[in-house]
Design a protein around this motif. Structure first.
Motif, short mmCIF file in Angstrom:
data_model
loop_
_atom_site.label_atom_id
_atom_site.label_comp_id
_atom_site.label_asym_id
_atom_site.label_seq_id
_atom_site.Cartn_x
_atom_site.Cartn_y
_atom_site.Cartn_z
N ARG A 44 -16.58 -28.49 -77.89
CA ARG A 44 -17.07 -28.24 -76.52
C ARG A 44 -18.59 -28.32 -76.60
O ARG A 44 -19.18 -27.82 -77.57
CB ARG A 44 -16.69 -26.84 -76.03
CG ARG A 44 -15.36 -26.32 -76.54
CD ARG A 44 -14.23 -26.83 -75.72
NE ARG A 44 -12.95 -26.35 -76.27
CZ ARG A 44 -11.79 -26.44 -75.64
NH1 ARG A 44 -11.73 -26.98 -74.44
NH2 ARG A 44 -10.68 -26.02 -76.20
N TYR A 46 -22.43 -28.16 -74.30
CA TYR A 46 -23.12 -27.77 -73.07
C TYR A 46 -24.62 -27.92 -73.27
O TYR A 46 -25.13 -27.88 -74.40
CB TYR A 46 -22.84 -26.29 -72.75
CG TYR A 46 -21.39 -26.02 -72.47
CD1 TYR A 46 -20.84 -26.28 -71.22
CD2 TYR A 46 -20.55 -25.52 -73.47
CE1 TYR A 46 -19.50 -26.06 -70.97
CE2 TYR A 46 -19.21 -25.30 -73.23
CZ TYR A 46 -18.69 -25.57 -71.97
OH TYR A 46 -17.37 -25.36 -71.73
N TYR A 81 -19.54 -16.65 -70.93
CA TYR A 81 -19.03 -17.91 -70.41
C TYR A 81 -17.73 -18.28 -71.11
O TYR A 81 -17.60 -18.11 -72.34
CB TYR A 81 -20.04 -19.05 -70.66
CG TYR A 81 -21.38 -18.87 -70.00
CD1 TYR A 81 -21.61 -19.34 -68.72
CD2 TYR A 81 -22.42 -18.24 -70.67
CE1 TYR A 81 -22.84 -19.20 -68.10
CE2 TYR A 81 -23.66 -18.09 -70.07
CZ TYR A 81 -23.87 -18.58 -68.79
OH TYR A 81 -25.10 -18.43 -68.19
N GLU A 84 -14.09 -23.00 -72.81
CA GLU A 84 -13.46 -24.27 -72.39
C GLU A 84 -14.15 -24.90 -71.19
O GLU A 84 -14.16 -26.11 -71.04
CB GLU A 84 -12.00 -24.07 -71.99
CG GLU A 84 -11.13 -23.39 -72.99
CD GLU A 84 -10.99 -21.90 -72.72
OE1 GLU A 84 -12.00 -21.26 -72.33
OE2 GLU A 84 -9.89 -21.38 -72.90
N THR A 85 -14.69 -24.07 -70.31
CA THR A 85 -15.20 -24.58 -69.04
C THR A 85 -16.70 -24.34 -68.83
O THR A 85 -17.32 -25.01 -68.00
CB THR A 85 -14.48 -23.90 -67.86
OG1 THR A 85 -14.79 -22.50 -67.91
CG2 THR A 85 -12.96 -24.11 -67.96
N GLY A 86 -17.26 -23.37 -69.52
CA GLY A 86 -18.65 -22.99 -69.29
C GLY A 86 -18.83 -22.09 -68.08
O GLY A 86 -19.95 -21.74 -67.72
N TYR A 87 -17.72 -21.66 -67.49
CA TYR A 87 -17.78 -20.80 -66.30
C TYR A 87 -18.19 -19.37 -66.69
O TYR A 87 -17.64 -18.81 -67.65
CB TYR A 87 -16.40 -20.81 -65.64
CG TYR A 87 -16.31 -20.01 -64.36
CD1 TYR A 87 -16.83 -20.49 -63.17
CD2 TYR A 87 -15.70 -18.75 -64.36
CE1 TYR A 87 -16.75 -19.75 -62.00
CE2 TYR A 87 -15.61 -18.01 -63.20
CZ TYR A 87 -16.13 -18.50 -62.02
OH TYR A 87 -16.05 -17.77 -60.87
N LYS A 100 -21.97 -28.91 -68.46
CA LYS A 100 -21.06 -29.43 -69.47
C LYS A 100 -21.50 -30.82 -69.93
O LYS A 100 -21.99 -31.62 -69.13
CB LYS A 100 -19.66 -29.50 -68.87
CG LYS A 100 -18.55 -29.55 -69.86
CD LYS A 100 -17.21 -29.31 -69.15
CE LYS A 100 -16.14 -29.05 -70.19
NZ LYS A 100 -14.92 -28.55 -69.61
#
Ligand code: FES
Length: 118
Positions: A44, A46, A81, A84-87, A100
């Motif tokens: 992953r 970012y 965060y 998987e998504t950075g959310y 991302k």
């Protein structure tokens, strides 16, 4: 290799929930960096910039996971965060997210696709 792909490290450099690999992103400006980690088997990546204040997440270089190693964390004020998504699920920027970067693993190398960064 398609245009704007860049190798950032070898596969073995990214261990499951281990230290992250940092890399420069001169395309986004001077001193802008990104990072990659491995989570649930997949790489992953970012932009290394918190969604709260534009600072790098890792105070200790390459240290992106919380103690339980289930969230990426910003060392400044503790935003958490989803890997998987950075959310952002917790902290002052809850509901926002990391930027991302598309990342691929092929022939024992980890590559980012720079076109994916906006
Ligand atoms: S700068 Fe990251 S949580 Fe505030």
């Amino acid at each position: 290799m398609p245009d704007r792909m860049r190798v950032i490290c070898r596969s073995e450099d990214l261990q499951e929930r281990g230290p992250g690999v940092r890399f420069d992103l001169p395309e986004l400006g001077e001193r802008v960096t990104g990072f990659a980690v491995r989570y649930n088997g997949l790489p992953r990546a970012y932009v290394n910039r918190c969604a709260h204040v534009p600072v790098e997440l890792d105070w200790n270089e390459g240290d992106f996971f919380n103690v339980a190693r289930d969230y990426l964390i910003c060392a400044t004020h503790g935003a958490h965060y989803q890997p998987e998504t950075g959310y952002c699920v917790m902290g002052p920027c809850k509901g926002k997210g990391l930027v991302k970067i598309a990342v691929f693993e092929c022939d024992n190398e980890i590559m980012i696709q720079l076109d994916s960064i906006s």
